[in-house]
Design a protein around this motif. Structure first.
Motif, PDB file in Angstrom:
ATOM      1  N   PRO A  15       0.805  -1.236   0.000  1.00 48.74           N
ATOM      2  CA  PRO A  15       0.000   0.000   0.000  1.00 48.74           C
ATOM      3  C   PRO A  15       0.832   1.277   0.000  1.00 48.74           C
ATOM      4  N   HIS A  16       2.050   1.214   0.562  1.00 46.83           N
ATOM      5  CA  HIS A  16       2.876   2.420   0.609  1.00 46.83           C
ATOM      6  C   HIS A  16       3.505   2.744  -0.739  1.00 46.83           C
ATOM      7  N   LEU A  17       3.450   1.791  -1.647  1.00 48.93           N
ATOM      8  CA  LEU A  17       3.987   2.052  -2.986  1.00 48.93           C
ATOM      9  C   LEU A  17       2.914   2.537  -3.953  1.00 48.93           C
ATOM     10  N   ASP A  18       1.666   2.523  -3.509  1.00 47.06           N
ATOM     11  CA  ASP A  18       0.536   2.962  -4.323  1.00 47.06           C
ATOM     12  C   ASP A  18       0.652   4.478  -4.552  1.00 47.06           C
ATOM     13  N   PRO A  19       0.812   4.936  -5.785  1.00 49.73           N
ATOM     14  CA  PRO A  19       0.992   6.381  -6.022  1.00 49.73           C
ATOM     15  C   PRO A  19      -0.217   7.213  -5.590  1.00 49.73           C
ATOM     16  N   LYS A  21      -2.121   6.677  -3.004  1.00 51.11           N
ATOM     17  CA  LYS A  21      -2.004   6.854  -1.554  1.00 51.11           C
ATOM     18  C   LYS A  21      -0.863   7.826  -1.242  1.00 51.11           C
ATOM     19  N   ALA A  22       0.257   7.671  -1.964  1.00 48.25           N
ATOM     20  CA  ALA A  22       1.401   8.537  -1.714  1.00 48.25           C
ATOM     21  C   ALA A  22       1.054  10.002  -1.990  1.00 48.25           C
ATOM     22  N   ALA A  26       0.706  13.565   3.419  1.00 48.33           N
ATOM     23  CA  ALA A  26       1.383  14.854   3.551  1.00 48.33           C
ATOM     24  C   ALA A  26       2.896  14.688   3.478  1.00 48.33           C
ATOM     25  N   LEU A  27       3.420  13.605   4.080  1.00 47.41           N
ATOM     26  CA  LEU A  27       4.853  13.343   4.065  1.00 47.41           C
ATOM     27  C   LEU A  27       5.085  11.934   3.525  1.00 47.41           C
ATOM     28  N   PRO A  28       5.167  11.771   2.220  1.00 44.11           N
ATOM     29  CA  PRO A  28       5.309  10.427   1.651  1.00 44.11           C
ATOM     30  C   PRO A  28       6.623   9.773   2.072  1.00 44.11           C
ATOM     31  N   LEU A  29       6.553   8.491   2.372  1.00 45.45           N
ATOM     32  CA  LEU A  29       7.765   7.728   2.673  1.00 45.45           C
ATOM     33  C   LEU A  29       8.428   7.343   1.358  1.00 45.45           C
ATOM     34  N   LEU A  30       9.713   7.664   1.258  1.00 41.98           N
ATOM     35  CA  LEU A  30      10.421   7.403   0.013  1.00 41.98           C
ATOM     36  C   LEU A  30      11.232   6.115   0.078  1.00 41.98           C
ATOM     37  N   ILE A  31      11.671   5.733   1.305  1.00 45.19           N
ATOM     38  CA  ILE A  31      12.607   4.626   1.450  1.00 45.19           C
ATOM     39  C   ILE A  31      11.975   3.552   2.321  1.00 45.19           C
ATOM     40  N   PHE A  32      12.091   2.306   1.867  1.00 41.75           N
ATOM     41  CA  PHE A  32      11.608   1.160   2.616  1.00 41.75           C
ATOM     42  C   PHE A  32      12.767   0.175   2.756  1.00 41.75           C
ATOM     43  N   ALA A  33      12.899  -0.426   3.907  1.00 43.66           N
ATOM     44  CA  ALA A  33      13.987  -1.374   4.147  1.00 43.66           C
ATOM     45  C   ALA A  33      13.406  -2.715   4.590  1.00 43.66           C
ATOM     46  N   VAL A  34      13.764  -3.763   3.870  1.00 44.03           N
ATOM     47  CA  VAL A  34      13.399  -5.126   4.251  1.00 44.03           C
ATOM     48  C   VAL A  34      14.619  -5.721   4.943  1.00 44.03           C
ATOM     49  N   GLY A  57       0.595  -1.277 -12.397  1.00 45.79           N
ATOM     50  CA  GLY A  57       0.858  -0.064 -13.171  1.00 45.79           C
ATOM     51  C   GLY A  57       1.408   1.073 -12.356  1.00 45.79           C
ATOM     52  N   TRP A  58       1.942   0.802 -11.175  1.00 43.90           N
ATOM     53  CA  TRP A  58       2.404   1.878 -10.293  1.00 43.90           C
ATOM     54  C   TRP A  58       3.770   2.425 -10.699  1.00 43.90           C
ATOM     55  N   PHE A  59       4.565   1.625 -11.382  1.00 38.56           N
ATOM     56  CA  PHE A  59       5.917   2.058 -11.752  1.00 38.56           C
ATOM     57  C   PHE A  59       6.135   1.841 -13.259  1.00 38.56           C
ATOM     58  N   PRO A  60       5.515   2.668 -14.068  1.00 36.99           N
ATOM     59  CA  PRO A  60       5.652   2.502 -15.534  1.00 36.99           C
ATOM     60  C   PRO A  60       7.084   2.729 -16.015  1.00 36.99           C
ATOM     61  N   GLY A  61       7.881   3.429 -15.190  1.00 35.22           N
ATOM     62  CA  GLY A  61       9.273   3.647 -15.576  1.00 35.22           C
ATOM     63  C   GLY A  61      10.156   2.439 -15.353  1.00 35.22           C
ATOM     64  N   GLY A  62       9.631   1.407 -14.715  1.00 35.24           N
ATOM     65  CA  GLY A  62      10.379   0.173 -14.528  1.00 35.24           C
ATOM     66  C   GLY A  62      11.018   0.066 -13.159  1.00 35.24           C
ATOM     67  N   THR A  63      11.799  -0.981 -13.005  1.00 36.61           N
ATOM     68  CA  THR A  63      12.505  -1.267 -11.755  1.00 36.61           C
ATOM     69  C   THR A  63      13.994  -1.315 -12.025  1.00 36.61           C
ATOM     70  N   LEU A  64      14.764  -0.608 -11.209  1.00 39.67           N
ATOM     71  CA  LEU A  64      16.226  -0.668 -11.266  1.00 39.67           C
ATOM     72  C   LEU A  64      16.708  -1.511 -10.090  1.00 39.67           C
ATOM     73  N   PHE A  65      17.521  -2.542 -10.360  1.00 40.07           N
ATOM     74  CA  PHE A  65      17.961  -3.475  -9.319  1.00 40.07           C
ATOM     75  C   PHE A  65      19.491  -3.494  -9.284  1.00 40.07           C
ATOM     76  N   VAL A  66      20.045  -3.293  -8.085  1.00 44.14           N
ATOM     77  CA  VAL A  66      21.493  -3.379  -7.911  1.00 44.14           C
ATOM     78  C   VAL A  66      21.787  -4.268  -6.700  1.00 44.14           C
ATOM     79  N   ASP A  67      22.591  -5.300  -6.906  1.00 45.91           N
ATOM     80  CA  ASP A  67      23.052  -6.147  -5.800  1.00 45.91           C
ATOM     81  C   ASP A  67      24.332  -5.536  -5.246  1.00 45.91           C
ATOM     82  N   LEU A  68      24.250  -4.995  -4.033  1.00 46.84           N
ATOM     83  CA  LEU A  68      25.392  -4.304  -3.429  1.00 46.84           C
ATOM     84  C   LEU A  68      26.386  -5.266  -2.771  1.00 46.84           C
ATOM     85  N   ARG A  69      26.023  -6.547  -2.700  1.00 41.19           N
ATOM     86  CA  ARG A  69      26.931  -7.578  -2.167  1.00 41.19           C
ATOM     87  C   ARG A  69      27.594  -7.130  -0.867  1.00 41.19           C
TER      88      ARG A  69
END
Length: 672
Positions: A15-19, A21-22, A26-34, A57-69
Motif C-alpha cells: 500500500p505504501h507504494l501505491d501512487p 495513496k502517496a 502529507a509526508l510520503p515515505l520514500l525509502i523502505f527497508a526489508v 501499473g504503479w511504476f511505468p518507468g520500470g525497476t532498477l535493481f542493484v546487488d550491493l553484495r
C-alpha cells in the motif's frame, strides 16, 4: 522456485507504494527497508513486491535493481553502483560523465526529469554508505533496500522478516519438488517427514531451498532419509552445505554456512563472544539476567550487546505481552545456534571459554531456583527466601526460565556439570509438579538419577529416584513409580537415613494404592507415619496421616479414614500449611460421603475449594468441584451438580488438565 508466503509483509509494504495513496500523504515515505538474517528471503520479498507493483501499473518507468553484495569480501561501493544505474538508464560509453561527482549529478538529473515512476531496489546492503548516495533527489520515485542490519538511524519504513510459518515452509518445499516434476508425490506420501525436515531447516527459506534442491537431486530417495542424515549429524548446516549445488533464481550459490560466517565475522569482538556463548545456552531462549550470567557481564552491558545483535538479526527479541517494553527474552535461530556451536567446537580456547560460561549459568540457575523453590515450600515461621517475596514471583520466574532450567539439568550427563545439575533438578520438583509439567519432571529427575548413579552418589541417586517416582506417579505410570520409590526407600534405609526413608515410603504408598494394592499401601503409610512421629516431624506426620486416610477410605474403612484425615487436617493447620490443609479437606469430603454424611461432605469440599482458589491451584480446585458435583448428584440435586461440573471444567482448563476438563463438560452435558 516460486514465491511462497509473506502475505502479511506484502500487505504492509504494497500500500505504501501505491501512487494514489502517496499523493494523498502529507509526508510520503520514500525509502523502505526489508531486513532480516541471511537467508530469510529479503531479496525474494523485494522482487515479488516489485512484480506486483508493476502489475498494478504503479511504476511505468520500470525497476532498477542493484546487488550491493554488502556481506561479500569486497562489497559494491556506491561509486561502483552508480555506474550500473547509469548504464540501466541508457548512459554509457562516451555519454558517461568522466568524474564520479558528475556521474551522481547526471543520475539525479535523469531521475528528476523522468515522469514515469521508477522503483529502485538496492539489494543486500551492509552499510548506509552503500546506498545513501544512490537515493533519488526527488520524492517522485521509491526506494526499496534490503539488509541484514536495521538502519535505525535513518527515516525509513522497516519490514523485519522472520522465519516462514510452518505451513508456508511445507508449501515452499512441496512446490519446488512439484515444479520440477509434477509426479513427485513425496510430500503427499511423507507429510510427517516433510514437516520434520522444515523444522530442522528452522523454516529459513535459504535452508528450505537447499533441502528442496537436495531432494530433487535425490529423486529416488525418501524425505525421511534426508531427515535421518541431518539428525545423525546433529548440524543441519553441515549436511545442507555438503549436499548443496547450483544457484537460486537470483544467481546466488545455494550455500548456508558462508552466509552465517559473513554475518559472524563482521561482528565486533564483544558481540561475537556473546553470540558464541548464546549458542551454548540451555533452552530455546534466555532472559537478559541469565545471558548476563552466561557471559559474566553486568545486566546493562549484556542488554546493550543483545540489542546490537538484534539489530543484525542474529538474535531475536521474544516479547511477553504487548508493547515495546515487554521484551524479556532473547532467542537464536536454530541454524545460527548450530553454527555458533560449531565455531566453539573448532577452537580449544573457545571451548574452555564456553565451559566456564556453562558453569556460570548453572550456578546462576541453581541460586535462584533454590530461592524460588524455598518460596513455594515456605510456611510461616521459616526463614524468608532470597529475592522472591511471594509465590507469584517465584512461579513467574520459574515459568520464564523453565526451558533453560530443564535443558541445564540435561548437562548432568557430563561429569563436569553433574553435581550442580543434580542439585538444580531437586529444586525443580515442586514447581514442575505444581504446574503439572510431568514430562519435564520425568526428564529432569531421570537425568539427575543417571548422573548420581554414575558418580557413585548413593544418597543423590536415592533422592533423584524418589523425585522420579513422584513424577511417574503423577503421569499415571504407577508401576514404574513403585519401582523408583522402592529403589529410593531401600537406598535411604541402607544409609540409615530414617527421615528420607519415610518420605520415600509416602510416595511408594501412593503408587501402591493407585495399582489397587491398598493393604500394602496402608502398611507402608503406617510405617512412614511412625517414623515421622518418632522423629517429632509433625508436618511430615501430617502428610503420612493424609495418605493413610486416603488408603483407609479406598479400603472401605470410612470411619477410620475420617479420623485419619481429621488428624492430618489439624496437623496441617497447626503448621499453617494452608495448601495441604485443602488437600486434607478434599480427602475428608470423600470419606464423609462414603459414610453417607453428604451435607458435611459438601461443606468439606467447599473448604478445600476456597483454599485452592486462594493459592490459584486450579487443578486442586477442579478436583474439589468434581467431588462436589458427584456429591450433589448423590443427593439428587442435578442443577447444582451440573453447575459444579462446568466450574470444574473451567478450573481444569486453567490447571493444564485438558482431558479432565473435557470429561467434566461431558458429565455436565449428561445432566442437561
Amino acid at each position: 522456485m516460486g514465491f511462497t508466503g509473506r502475505s502479511t509483509e506484502l500487505d504492509r509494504l504494497l500500500p505504501h507504494l501505491d501512487p494514489d495513496k502517496a499523493d494523498r500523504d502529507a509526508l510520503p515515505l520514500l525509502i523502505f527497508a526489508v531486513t532480516g538474517m541471511g537467508g530469510i528471503g529479503k531479496t525474494a520479498l523485494a522482487v515479488e513486491t516489485a512484480h506486483r507493483a508493476r502489475a498494478k501499473g504503479w511504476f511505468p518507468g520500470g525497476t532498477l535493481f542493484v546487488d550491493l553484495r554488502g556481506y561479500d569480501d569486497a562489497p559494491v561501493t556506491a561509486d561502483q553502483a552508480i555506474l550500473a544505474l547509469l548504464d540501466a538508464l541508457g548512459v554509457r560509453g562516451t555519454e558517461l560523465p568522466p568524474t564520479t561527482e558528475r556521474q551522481y549529478d547526471a543520475y539525479r538529473a535523469l531521475l528528476a526529469e523522468q515522469q514515469d515512476r521508477i522503483l529502485l531496489i538496492l539489494d543486500n546492503a551492509s552499510d548506509p554508505s552503500q546506498y545513501l548516495p544512490l537515493l533519488p533527489g526527488t520524492d517522485h520515485h521509491r526506494v526499496l533496500v534490503t539488509s541484514r542490519d536495521r538502519p535505525d538511524a535513518l527515516p525509513v519504513r522497516l519490514i523485519d522478516l522472520e522465519t516462514l510459518a510452518p505451513d508456508d515452509s511445507v508449501a515452499l518445499v512441496s512446490r519446488a519438488l512439484h515444479d520440477t516434476d509434477e509426479r513427485d508425490d513425496r510430500p503427499t506420501r511423507e507429510p510427517d517427514a516433510l514437516r520434520e525436515l522444515t523444522d530442522l531447516c528452522g523454516h529459513l527459506p535459504l535452508a528450505l531451498q537447499i533441502a528442496a534442491a537436495m531432494l530433487r537431486r535425490r529423486r529416488h530417495r525418501s524425505i525421511a532419509s534426508l531427515v535421518a542424515e541431518i539428525k545423525e549429524t546433529g548440524d543441519p548446516t553441515t549436511v545442507l552445505d555438503n549436499g548443496s549445488r547450483g544457484t537460486d533464481q537470483y544467481g546466488r550459490s545455494l550455500v548456508l554456512r558462508p552466509v552465517l560466517e559473513a554475518s559472524y565475522r563482521r561482528l565486533p569482538p564483544d558481540q561475537a563472544r556473546l553470540l558464541r556463548l548464546l549458542a551454548l545456552a540451555p533452552g530455546a531462549d534466555s532472559g537478559t539476567e541469565a545471558v548476563a550470567a552466561l557471559a559474566d557481564l553486568d545486566e546493562e552491558t549484556a542488554l546493550s550487546l543483545l540489542e546490537d545483535l538484534a539489530a543484525t538479526h542474529l538474535v531475536t527479541p521474544v516479547r511477553d505481552g504487548e508493547g515495546s517494553a515487554s521484551v524479556v527474552r532473547w532467542r537464536l535461530h536454530d541454524l545460527v545456534r548450530a553454527y555458533g556451536v560449531g565455531v566453539v567446537a573448532g577452537d580449544v580456547e573457545l571451548r574452555e571459554e564456553g565451559e566456564a560460561a556453562r558453569e556460570r549459568v548453572l550456578k546462576f540457575y541453581y541460586r535462584w531456583a533454590d530461592a524460588a523453590d524455598d518460596r513455594l515450600r515456605w510456611l510461616p515461621g521459616m526463614a524468608e527466601p532470597e529475592r522472591f517475596g511471594d509465590r507469584g514471583a517465584a512461579l513467574a520466574w520459574f515459568d520464564g526460565e523453565r526451558a533453560g532450567l530443564v535443558a541445564a539439568v540435561g548437562w548432568a550427563r557430563e561429569e563436569r556439570y553433574a553435581d550442580a545439575a543434580v542439585s538444580l533438578a531437586v529444586c525443580l520438583s515442586e514447581y514442575l509438579g505444581w504446574r503439572r509439567y510431568f514430562d519435564d519432571w520425568i526428564t529432569v529427575a531421570g537425568a539427575a538419577r543417571e548422573a548420581a548413579c554414575r558418580a557413585g552418589d548413593r544418597l543423590g541417586e536415592a533422592d533423584a529416584s524418589d523425585h522420579l517416582g513422584n513424577a511417574l506417579g503423577e503421569a499415571g505410570r504407577a508401576e514404574e513409580a513403585i519401582e523408583a520409590h522402592t529403589h529410593a526407600r531401600d537406598l535411604f534405609r541402607a544409609a540409615g537415613d530414617r527421615h528420607r526413608e519415610a518420605i520415600a515410603s509416602n510416595g511408594l504408598g501412593i503408587a501402591l494404592r493407585e495399582v489397587g494394592r491398598v493393604e500394602d499401601a496402608i502398611k507402608v503409610h503406617t510405617h512412614a507415619r511412625d517414623l515421622h512421629r518418632a522423629a517429632d516431624e509433625r508436618h511430615r506426620e501430617a502428610i503420612a496421616w493424609n495418605n493413610l486416610g486416603n488408603d483407609l477410605g479406598e479400603a472401605g474403612r470410612a470411619e477410620e479414614a475420617i479420623e485419619a484425615l481429621i488428624r492430618a487436617r489439624d496437623l496441617y493447620r497447626a503448621a499453617d500449611d494452608r495448601h495441604r490443609e485443602a488437600i486434607a479437606w478434599n480427602g475428608l469430603g470423600i470419606a464423609l460421603g462414603d459414610a453417607g454424611r453428604m451435607e458435611e461432605s459438601v461443606k468439606a469440599y467447599a473448604e478445600a475449594l476456597s483454599i485452592h482458589e486462594e493459592f490459584e491451584d486450579w487443578y486442586g480446585a477442579g478436583q474439589a468441584l468434581q467431588n462436589m458435583a458427584a456429591a450433589h448428584e448423590t443427593a439428587q440435586r442435578p442443577a447444582d451438580a451440573r453447575a459444579c461440573w462446568l466450574q470444574a471444567a473451567d478450573a481444569y482448563t486453567r490447571g493444564n488438565a485438558p482431558a479432565k476438563a473435557t470429561q467434566a463438560r461431558a458429565w455436565a452435558a449428561e445432566l442437561d
